[in-house]
Design a protein around this motif. Structure first.
Motif, PDB file in Angstrom:
ATOM      1  N   LEU A  11      15.837 -73.292   7.838  1.00 54.64           N
ATOM      2  CA  LEU A  11      16.807 -72.416   8.479  1.00 54.64           C
ATOM      3  C   LEU A  11      18.245 -72.873   8.189  1.00 54.64           C
ATOM      4  N   GLN A  12      18.449 -74.185   8.138  1.00 54.19           N
ATOM      5  CA  GLN A  12      19.761 -74.719   7.790  1.00 54.19           C
ATOM      6  C   GLN A  12      20.138 -74.317   6.365  1.00 54.19           C
ATOM      7  N   ALA A  13      19.173 -74.383   5.456  1.00 54.77           N
ATOM      8  CA  ALA A  13      19.431 -74.002   4.065  1.00 54.77           C
ATOM      9  C   ALA A  13      19.825 -72.529   3.969  1.00 54.77           C
ATOM     10  N   LEU A  14      19.161 -71.690   4.751  1.00 57.53           N
ATOM     11  CA  LEU A  14      19.500 -70.268   4.745  1.00 57.53           C
ATOM     12  C   LEU A  14      20.909 -70.041   5.283  1.00 57.53           C
ATOM     13  N   CYS A  15      21.304 -70.802   6.317  1.00 52.46           N
ATOM     14  CA  CYS A  15      22.662 -70.685   6.839  1.00 52.46           C
ATOM     15  C   CYS A  15      23.692 -71.103   5.787  1.00 52.46           C
ATOM     16  N   GLN A  16      23.367 -72.125   5.009  1.00 51.60           N
ATOM     17  CA  GLN A  16      24.276 -72.545   3.940  1.00 51.60           C
ATOM     18  C   GLN A  16      24.403 -71.475   2.866  1.00 51.60           C
ATOM     19  N   GLU A  17      23.279 -70.821   2.559  1.00 54.10           N
ATOM     20  CA  GLU A  17      23.318 -69.721   1.596  1.00 54.10           C
ATOM     21  C   GLU A  17      24.127 -68.551   2.146  1.00 54.10           C
ATOM     22  N   LEU A  18      24.010 -68.316   3.451  1.00 54.41           N
ATOM     23  CA  LEU A  18      24.819 -67.274   4.081  1.00 54.41           C
ATOM     24  C   LEU A  18      26.306 -67.587   3.951  1.00 54.41           C
TER      25      LEU A  18
ATOM     26  N   LEU B 110      20.137 -62.195   3.133  1.00 54.26           N
ATOM     27  CA  LEU B 110      19.896 -63.540   3.654  1.00 54.26           C
ATOM     28  C   LEU B 110      19.865 -63.553   5.178  1.00 54.26           C
ATOM     29  N   HIS B 111      20.693 -62.741   5.792  1.00 56.58           N
ATOM     30  CA  HIS B 111      20.713 -62.655   7.252  1.00 56.58           C
ATOM     31  C   HIS B 111      19.341 -62.229   7.784  1.00 56.58           C
ATOM     32  N   TRP B 112      18.774 -61.186   7.191  1.00 54.07           N
ATOM     33  CA  TRP B 112      17.459 -60.737   7.642  1.00 54.07           C
ATOM     34  C   TRP B 112      16.375 -61.747   7.282  1.00 54.07           C
ATOM     35  N   SER B 113      16.554 -62.446   6.165  1.00 56.90           N
ATOM     36  CA  SER B 113      15.603 -63.500   5.796  1.00 56.90           C
ATOM     37  C   SER B 113      15.638 -64.629   6.818  1.00 56.90           C
ATOM     38  N   PHE B 114      16.827 -64.967   7.308  1.00 58.11           N
ATOM     39  CA  PHE B 114      16.972 -65.998   8.341  1.00 58.11           C
ATOM     40  C   PHE B 114      16.176 -65.621   9.588  1.00 58.11           C
ATOM     41  N   HIS B 115      16.338 -64.383  10.034  1.00 62.80           N
ATOM     42  CA  HIS B 115      15.642 -63.950  11.247  1.00 62.80           C
ATOM     43  C   HIS B 115      14.135 -63.830  11.010  1.00 62.80           C
ATOM     44  N   ARG B 116      13.759 -63.374   9.825  1.00 59.34           N
ATOM     45  CA  ARG B 116      12.323 -63.285   9.538  1.00 59.34           C
ATOM     46  C   ARG B 116      11.690 -64.670   9.512  1.00 59.34           C
ATOM     47  N   ASN B 117      12.430 -65.657   8.996  1.00 54.84           N
ATOM     48  CA  ASN B 117      11.907 -67.021   8.953  1.00 54.84           C
ATOM     49  C   ASN B 117      11.666 -67.575  10.344  1.00 54.84           C
ATOM     50  N   ILE B 118      12.519 -67.224  11.296  1.00 51.17           N
ATOM     51  CA  ILE B 118      12.285 -67.673  12.669  1.00 51.17           C
ATOM     52  C   ILE B 118      10.929 -67.166  13.146  1.00 51.17           C
ATOM     53  N   CYS B 119      10.662 -65.891  12.874  1.00 56.13           N
ATOM     54  CA  CYS B 119       9.384 -65.301  13.301  1.00 56.13           C
ATOM     55  C   CYS B 119       8.217 -65.864  12.498  1.00 56.13           C
ATOM     56  N   GLU B 120       8.419 -66.070  11.209  1.00 55.54           N
ATOM     57  CA  GLU B 120       7.346 -66.602  10.374  1.00 55.54           C
ATOM     58  C   GLU B 120       6.971 -68.019  10.796  1.00 55.54           C
TER      59      GLU B 120
ATOM     60  N   THR C   5      28.750 -62.243  12.363  1.00 56.44           N
ATOM     61  CA  THR C   5      27.314 -62.368  12.093  1.00 56.44           C
ATOM     62  C   THR C   5      26.965 -63.798  11.698  1.00 56.44           C
ATOM     63  N   LEU C   6      27.783 -64.398  10.851  1.00 55.28           N
ATOM     64  CA  LEU C   6      27.565 -65.788  10.453  1.00 55.28           C
ATOM     65  C   LEU C   6      27.704 -66.721  11.656  1.00 55.28           C
ATOM     66  N   ARG C   7      28.700 -66.469  12.494  1.00 59.31           N
ATOM     67  CA  ARG C   7      28.876 -67.263  13.720  1.00 59.31           C
ATOM     68  C   ARG C   7      27.628 -67.193  14.589  1.00 59.31           C
ATOM     69  N   ASN C   8      27.091 -66.001  14.751  1.00 54.33           N
ATOM     70  CA  ASN C   8      25.899 -65.842  15.582  1.00 54.33           C
ATOM     71  C   ASN C   8      24.712 -66.592  15.015  1.00 54.33           C
ATOM     72  N   ASP C   9      24.508 -66.485  13.707  1.00 53.09           N
ATOM     73  CA  ASP C   9      23.359 -67.164  13.100  1.00 53.09           C
ATOM     74  C   ASP C   9      23.476 -68.685  13.243  1.00 53.09           C
ATOM     75  N   HIS C  10      24.686 -69.206  13.138  1.00 53.95           N
ATOM     76  CA  HIS C  10      24.884 -70.647  13.367  1.00 53.95           C
ATOM     77  C   HIS C  10      24.566 -71.005  14.827  1.00 53.95           C
ATOM     78  N   ALA C  11      24.945 -70.136  15.747  1.00 50.08           N
ATOM     79  CA  ALA C  11      24.651 -70.397  17.160  1.00 50.08           C
ATOM     80  C   ALA C  11      23.147 -70.367  17.418  1.00 50.08           C
ATOM     81  N   TYR C  12      22.438 -69.457  16.753  1.00 48.39           N
ATOM     82  CA  TYR C  12      20.979 -69.415  16.902  1.00 48.39           C
ATOM     83  C   TYR C  12      20.362 -70.710  16.391  1.00 48.39           C
TER      84      TYR C  12
END
Length: 257
Positions: free
Chosen positions: A111-118, A133-143, A177-184
């Motif tokens: 998940l950290q790697a995806l945030c860096q790509e974002l 990448l944003h949707w991939s980040f969220h899908r990875n949480i579920c996966e 959106t990037l701020r939110n993903d970092h907070a997640y």
């Protein structure tokens, strides 16, 4: 639109995947009629695998069949998107709870790697890659929650939500959106499972209703208890008072959840 595919034994599955991508990415517009002979020519396939793919996608809700008229790309209503967003929020909140409870280093690293790509996509103002990448980040949480039924349900509902967002929003607000993903990610790393679940569930539902410019229904007030502020801090909200400005959704492109 280039939809050419390599021919393989699993051609119908390839066609279904390509059409799904084209719909979710906005290449095929909501409500657009799918003319078999034209679509088969664009894909470079016969009509048999195309028809099989269309039947498969009708089961996901991305395509609807109308009697005597043919197949059409789905065109979800705001009311349907509101219902789907509540469902997505509950699903992803549950996944966040599991990930936060287990805290597997390899999961958090991914998940950290995806945030860096974002961040890279944001720095290059590459919105298409950023959204992917944003949707991939969220899908990875579920996966990474390890529940295949949860992931299947999330996949189905998220495709339809993305279809609506492509129709409703001209752009995604990259910074927020990037701020939110970092907070997640921070919540998944250090917060309690309760907090991680509440944060993702609250943001997903709250942002959806903000985009839709609808008040939160009384029935979901207890699901929306946290909000990420502009500075990245998290505050508690009560009685469904999630939005700061009722006109915000129409005034600017809100963050994507």
């Amino acid at each position: 639109m280039d939809l050419n595919l390599d021919r393989t034994p699993a051609l119908a599955a390839q066609v279904a995947n390509r059409l799904s991508e084209a719909i979710v990415n906005g290449e095929l517009a909501p409500g657009e009629r799918l003319v078999e002979i034209e679509l088969a020519a664009k894909l470079g396939v016969s009509r048999a695998p195309l028809r099989e793919a269309l039947r498969e996608l009708s089961g996901t809700g991305l395509i609807v069949h109308r009697a005597h008229k043919g197949a059409f790309v789905a065109n979800p209503s705001p009311e349907e998107v509101a219902e789907m967003s509540i469902f997505r929020g509950v699903l992803e909140g549950t996944a966040a709870r599991i990930v936060a409870a287990e805290r597997k280093p390899q999961v958090l690293s991914r998940l950290q790697a995806l945030c860096q790509e974002l961040e890279t996509a944001a720095a290059h103002a590459d919105k298409a890659q950023f959204v992917k990448l944003h949707w991939s980040f969220h899908r990875n949480i579920c996966e990474q929650a390890g529940n295949r039924f949860l992931l299947q349900a999330w996949d189905g509902v998220s495709r339809l939500i993305r279809l609506y967002l492509n129709m409703a929003l001209m752009s995604v607000q990259i910074t927020s959106t990037l701020r939110n993903d970092h907070a997640y990610l921070a919540a998944l790393r250090t917060a309690s499972p309760d907090h991680a679940e509440a944060l993702l569930r609250s943001q997903i539902i709250g942002i959806a209703f903000e985009v839709l410019d609808k008040p939160l229904p009384q029935s979901v007030h207890e699901y929306v208890t946290l909000r990420i502020e502009d500075d990245g801090s998290v505050r508690t909200v009560q009685d469904g008072f999630w939005r700061r400005d009722a006109g915000r959704a129409s005034a600017a492109a809100p963050a994507s959840a």
